[in-house]
Write a protein that holds these residues in place. Sequence first.
Motif, PDB file in Angstrom:
ATOM      1  N   TYR A  66      28.702  19.927  36.471  1.00 28.52           N
ATOM      2  CA  TYR A  66      28.090  20.453  35.216  1.00 28.52           C
ATOM      3  C   TYR A  66      26.380  20.016  35.295  1.00 28.52           C
ATOM      4  CZ  TYR A  66      26.797  22.786  30.942  1.00 28.52           C
ATOM      5  OH  TYR A  66      26.083  23.698  30.168  1.00 28.52           O
ATOM      6  N   PRO A  67      26.267  18.764  35.533  1.00 28.42           N
ATOM      7  CA  PRO A  67      24.542  18.361  35.759  1.00 28.42           C
ATOM      8  C   PRO A  67      24.216  19.078  36.778  1.00 28.42           C
ATOM      9  CG  PRO A  67      25.938  16.551  35.336  1.00 28.42           C
ATOM     10  CD  PRO A  67      27.052  17.499  35.475  1.00 28.42           C
ATOM     11  N   ALA A  68      24.877  19.486  37.861  1.00 27.43           N
ATOM     12  CA  ALA A  68      24.010  20.247  39.124  1.00 27.43           C
ATOM     13  C   ALA A  68      23.852  21.725  38.440  1.00 27.43           C
ATOM     14  CB  ALA A  68      25.239  20.159  40.121  1.00 27.43           C
ATOM     15  N   LEU A  69      24.650  22.007  37.598  1.00 29.73           N
ATOM     16  CA  LEU A  69      24.536  23.578  37.272  1.00 29.73           C
ATOM     17  C   LEU A  69      23.277  23.478  36.268  1.00 29.73           C
ATOM     18  CD1 LEU A  69      27.953  24.755  36.186  1.00 29.73           C
ATOM     19  CD2 LEU A  69      26.696  25.015  38.500  1.00 29.73           C
ATOM     20  N   LEU A  70      22.856  22.463  35.724  1.00 32.35           N
ATOM     21  CA  LEU A  70      21.713  22.267  34.817  1.00 32.35           C
ATOM     22  C   LEU A  70      20.452  22.125  35.654  1.00 32.35           C
ATOM     23  CD1 LEU A  70      22.862  19.648  32.077  1.00 32.35           C
ATOM     24  CD2 LEU A  70      22.744  21.964  31.731  1.00 32.35           C
ATOM     25  N   TYR A  71      20.577  21.570  36.690  1.00 31.92           N
ATOM     26  CA  TYR A  71      19.477  21.321  37.565  1.00 31.92           C
ATOM     27  C   TYR A  71      19.273  22.569  38.365  1.00 31.92           C
ATOM     28  CZ  TYR A  71      18.467  16.533  36.860  1.00 31.92           C
ATOM     29  OH  TYR A  71      18.022  15.374  36.296  1.00 31.92           O
ATOM     30  N   VAL A 237      17.161  27.603  45.153  1.00 29.06           N
ATOM     31  CA  VAL A 237      17.371  26.067  44.509  1.00 29.06           C
ATOM     32  C   VAL A 237      18.979  26.377  43.666  1.00 29.06           C
ATOM     33  CG1 VAL A 237      16.905  24.705  42.472  1.00 29.06           C
ATOM     34  CG2 VAL A 237      15.276  25.544  44.052  1.00 29.06           C
ATOM     35  N   PRO A 238      19.069  27.629  43.014  1.00 35.09           N
ATOM     36  CA  PRO A 238      20.674  27.294  42.572  1.00 35.09           C
ATOM     37  C   PRO A 238      21.791  27.505  43.598  1.00 35.09           C
ATOM     38  CG  PRO A 238      19.206  28.810  41.446  1.00 35.09           C
ATOM     39  CD  PRO A 238      18.363  28.681  42.567  1.00 35.09           C
ATOM     40  N   ARG A 239      21.377  28.208  44.633  1.00 34.72           N
ATOM     41  CA  ARG A 239      22.591  28.196  45.573  1.00 34.72           C
ATOM     42  C   ARG A 239      22.606  26.942  46.181  1.00 34.72           C
ATOM     43  NH1 ARG A 239      21.504  33.968  48.903  1.00 34.72           N
ATOM     44  NH2 ARG A 239      22.041  35.248  47.362  1.00 34.72           N
ATOM     45  N   ALA A 240      21.661  26.074  46.644  1.00 34.73           N
ATOM     46  CA  ALA A 240      21.682  24.690  47.027  1.00 34.73           C
ATOM     47  C   ALA A 240      22.514  23.865  45.874  1.00 34.73           C
ATOM     48  CB  ALA A 240      20.404  23.986  47.134  1.00 34.73           C
TER      49      ALA A 240
END
Length: 503
Positions: A66-71, A237-240
């Motif tokens: 989830y933190p990765a989704l926020l980033y 960025v989102p894909r990464a």
Amino acid sequence: MTETRIEASSPQAGGLKRTFGMREAVTITAGSVIGVGLFTTGSNVVGTLGPAVILATLLALAVSIYPALLYAEMGAALPYAGGTYQFASLGLGRAAGMLAGWNFIISLVAVTGGEALAFSYYFRTLFLAFGYDLPISDVVLASIVTAGFIVANVFGVKLTGKLQNGFMFFFWGVAFIWFLTMIPNVHLPSFVRAPEFLHATTPLGFFSATCMIWWCFAGFEACVAMGEEIKYPHINVPRAMFLAPFVVFAVNALFQWYLVGITPPDQIASLADAEAPFAQAMKAAGILGFPLALLAAGIAFGGDFSTLNASISTPPRYLFTMARDGSMPKVFAITSKKYQTPYVAVIVLGVLSVALIATNSLEYIASLSLFADLFYYVLGIIAALALRKKHPELKRSYKAPWIKVGAPVSAVIYVLMMTQLDANAFITGVLWCVLGIAIYLVCRWKYGKAGEFTLDLAASGADDVPPPEEKRAMDREYLIWKVIVSASCVIAVVLYIFPFFVK
């Protein structure tokens, strides 16, 4: 070396070029993570949990997603150098942003120091595999290789990106060969019969072990720190960020499976204190010569080098941005006109890494990095929620779902994880924060708001659109990455289940 000083507030004022695509965004992110944690402290956990390490690794993945989704959301909407520093500054205020960036810096500086020491352990093992002991200390060897990467990062992002791709693909190639050669040495009953020491593990002990495994995931957002150097950030960025945690999980789970499988059952507990757990496991199993050298070469020149390259290149972008905004001394905002790199920041932080190498203590370095990681992630997670309220005008190509629940829950989990840290590292982390605040206050008194960053969506690159042909190529590449990463994660989990069905 010709230089230029940054005085303007435009996000492109530093002359940083958009050079990296999704591939580099993934390899830089994964390279910041896959290395010292997996092959040292993360593998030590196998000596504590045995085959149950997969449960801790799955839990570490769960609290990273989830933190990765926020980033992914923040990095696409605000593709500036500095990542969490910028997000927290805009969402929570400049002081909070400074603390976030300051802790990110010491986190990866500590990773650099730890990674360099890990490299020296496995580089030495490469020679020991053929019966030769290098007449040089780990500290000296680690310092030399760190100096080499400092020089490489001064000479430009193109070189950095090419090196990163090379290191990561070399690591994966060697890992694949090593996986195949180790299959005959895997003892499947080790996954079915839990070691005796596992029964003594308490829930708190399991939680502490999970925290150390999570350190293997910390840095999953590394590419957002280089937001001004990523092409089409609203796409890449989102894909990464979607891929990175799963790439890290697959690599960790696969290597841990082999570590459990090749280690003689009566030797698993000894891995808890090993400097180079994989090397010790192979020696205990009598697997020497070329297989041991192959592993050592893959870890040293692939895993360790990829992390060293990324962890030396990323923090200077934070320090550069903070200096450009007047939160840190302006000297760190000096860039090379020829190579367009923040070379002053690269060199100074490299020297700080060497100072940590001199401690020759991976446990201390890991705990210090873990404190800083958790601290700045908490600020970044809260900033994501604040940005939704303070800056609804941002063009968000991706929006994380259920943010009002997901962000607070993630922040609380990370705060709880901070309670498991080494006391000395915790104290050092607090002192680092105090030092950062003191420097920040002096800079604010000296510079005021002159040169402070201002939100400029038109100049951010967030709206850059690739030509149709390039977009199709990007989509094909992303699809290939998704298939490979998904298959790797499934295979990793199945491997832990498979022994239970083999008689």
